[in-house]
Write an enzyme that holds these catalytic residues in place. Structure first.
Site, short mmCIF file in Angstrom:
data_model
loop_
_atom_site.label_atom_id
_atom_site.label_comp_id
_atom_site.label_asym_id
_atom_site.label_seq_id
_atom_site.Cartn_x
_atom_site.Cartn_y
_atom_site.Cartn_z
N LYS A 29 14.07 15.54 45.27
CA LYS A 29 15.44 15.63 44.57
C LYS A 29 16.45 15.43 45.65
O LYS A 29 17.48 14.78 45.52
CB LYS A 29 15.63 17.04 44.04
N HIS A 78 16.78 11.58 46.11
CA HIS A 78 17.21 11.26 44.97
C HIS A 78 18.68 11.23 45.25
O HIS A 78 19.69 10.37 44.99
CB HIS A 78 17.00 12.08 43.73
N ASN A 79 19.22 12.59 45.60
CA ASN A 79 20.74 12.64 45.92
C ASN A 79 21.25 11.79 46.83
O ASN A 79 22.46 11.35 46.93
CB ASN A 79 21.03 14.22 46.07
#
Length: 532
Positions: free
Chosen positions: A192, A195-196
């Site tokens: 995550k 992803h960011n």
């Protein structure tokens, strides 16, 4: 529904932390037919969520007002999602809930947490017999309510306990729900985070496309809205391009004058995941210049007062924000510029994703997570902020070759990079001529150019390192590590040069004597400086 539960009304799952994301995810779970208990330290949030559950379809949601009743209202083995601010609040919530939990129960942290904190918590709760998942959730408030992309990592048993719920709650795409078991440890949070980081790069590149079209092409907000809407029907189709088109169409309701985007302060906020991504890239020796440039741009945007002062100083020296010169004073071909920017944006985005995927691969190798990069691309196809049509092609690239060295060298993407590189260079070149900063596109182009070259000037840098620090170097024609006494050989070379000069000039004219004296005088001074 509220209060302590009986054996007949036990919830399937629980959720603690009822800010908007928590409320929306709880309502999503309930709407999919899974009875859920909810809890929040601030009791008004519980009441607010209960009210929404009634208004949004009399959903099976049970409110609880203390940790004990909350935990005991969930059927065993219990699974509890917590959505609170990262850091100490997570530890405090775990402490409050785990006091009432039993071996085999699961805690699922759905926040943007640093992956090492997740790994620490896995060890801590395991000592009590509890299971743990660190689960990245992407999609914002709407995604949480109607279908996010979710990245759970940690205990596989814990994932199995809630797999049916997560697969129903997640965004749905043609090849399945946008959720999968990521891997062990803090892998879910790490994925995550990356992803960011890709999201940071994506947003920066889109903002640069806007800047060039607006300030080099002279396009209006209405024209920009149409262009981004058109792009969203082609290869650039994505959530971020879609909302960008929407943004240009929104009027300023407070003043009734013009579009809202022009009234927003040019100062970008951040919560830390982009910084973590760049830090991890540095620690793993993974080049991520597009993502790093996006982070630097946010830092620079924060210097608003300084930038305004600098602008005035340079104007006094004759340098306007819009650079003017004979080179760029000609009329810009808008149609060509729009198409060039589209191609530059696409190629730059490929670089951003390539960097993110390489970071995931490096961390997976270090930690033994065995990440499936094609599956990561698949679960990002829907629900999340970086969802884009070309993620399906990224998925297929890693299916063709799971050991792909870099996304750019996949045959399909390599072909597209070559086809777009001329337009890409024109956009970056025009921006440089106009004094428009395009750090993301420029960094992406340099990443591409550096990666595609078989020979770099790094040989000189390594020679310099060996000169002043005896760091050694490798040769292209011999095995092993080598070291050279550079200063000694350079001094000998200079002496030979002076000797040659002396022999040449002494035999031709009398002025040669002073030339030789001067040569030796300079050599003496150089040798003194080196010896110091």
């Amino acid at each position: 529904m509220e209060g302590a539960a009986t054996a007949q009304t036990l919830s399937r799952i629980g959720l603690a932390g009822l800010a908007v994301m928590g409320q929306n995810l709880a309502l999503n779970i309930a709407e999919k037919g899974f009875p859920i208990s909810v809890y929040n330290r601030t009791t008004t949030k519980v009441d607010e969520t209960l009210d929404r559950a009634q208004r949004e379809g009399q959903l099976p949601l049970i409110g609880q007002y203390n940790p004990r009743d909350f935990v005991l209202s969930i059927q065993r083995p219990r699974s509890v999602i917590i959505l609170v601010k990262a850091g100490a609040p997570v530890d405090q919530t775990i402490a409050a809930l785990s006091e009432h939990m039993e071996p085999g129960d699961t805690i699922i942290d759905g926040g943007n947490e640093w992956y090492e904190n997740t790994e620490r918590r896995i060890t801590e709760v395991n000592s009590k017999g509890l299971l743990y998942l660190g689960m990245g959730v992407s999609g914002g408030e709407d995604g949480a309510r109607y279908g996010p992309s979710m990245m759970p990592g940690g205990s596989h048993e814990a994932y199995t306990n809630v797999k049916d719920i997560l697969e129903k709650v997640a965004a749905q795409v043609e090849d399945g729900p946008c959720v999968t078991y990521i891997g062990e440890g803090g892998s879910g949070n790490f994925v995550k985070m990356v992803h960011n980081g890709i999201e940071y790069g994506d947003m920066q590149l889109i903002s640069e496309a806007y800047d060039v079209l607006k300030n080099a092409g002279g396009l209006s907000n209405a024209e920009l809205a149409d262009i981004f809407a058109e792009w969203n029907r082609g290869e650039l189709e994505s959530f971020l391009v879609e909302i960008t088109a929407d943004i240009f169409n929104v009027k300023d309701e407070k003043t009734g004058n013009g579009e809202l985007v022009d009234k927003i302060l040019d100062k970008t906020g951040m919560k830390g995941t982009g910084k973590w991504t760049v830090q991890q890239a540095a620690e793993l020796s993974i080049a991520a210049p597009t993502i790093a440039a996006s982070l630097d741009s946010r830092y620079m945007s924060g210097l608003k007062v300084e930038r305004e002062e600098a602008s005035e100083i340079f104007k006094k020296e004759g340098l306007n924000e819009e650079i003017s010169s004979d080179i760029n004073s000609s009329v810009v071909d808008k149609k060509r510029l729009i198409d060039d920017v589209r191609q530059a944006l696409y190629a730059s985005k490929i670089c951003s994703y390539a960097q993110g995927m390489n970071l995931l691969k490096a961390k997976s190798n270090e930690k033994g997570w065995n990440l499936n990069l094609g599956e990561m691309a698949r679960i990002w196809k829907g629900g999340c902020i970086i969802r884009a049509v070309f993620l399906d092609r990224i998925k297929k690239a890693y299916q063709r070759n799971p050991n792909l060295a870099n996304l750019m060298v996949d045959p399909e993407f390599a072909r597209e990079m070559v086809q777009r590189q001329a337009a890409w260079r024109r956009v970056v070149g025009l921006a440089v001529q106009k004094g428009i900063s395009v750090p993301g596109m420029s960094a992406s182009l340099q990443y591409f150019d550096t990666y595609r070259r078989s020979r770099l000037p790094a040989n000189l840098v390594q020679a310099q390192r060996d000169y002043f620090g005896a760091h050694t170097y490798e040769r292209i024609d011999m095995e092993g590590a080598h070291h050279t006494e550079w200063s000694k050989l350079a001094r000998n070379a200079r002496e030979r040069s002076c000797d040659n000069m002396r022999r040449k000039v002494m035999g031709t004219n009398t002025d040669g004597y002073s030339c030789v004296i001067d040569c030796f005088s300079k050599q003496h001074n150089i040798n003194k400086a080196i010896s110091k």
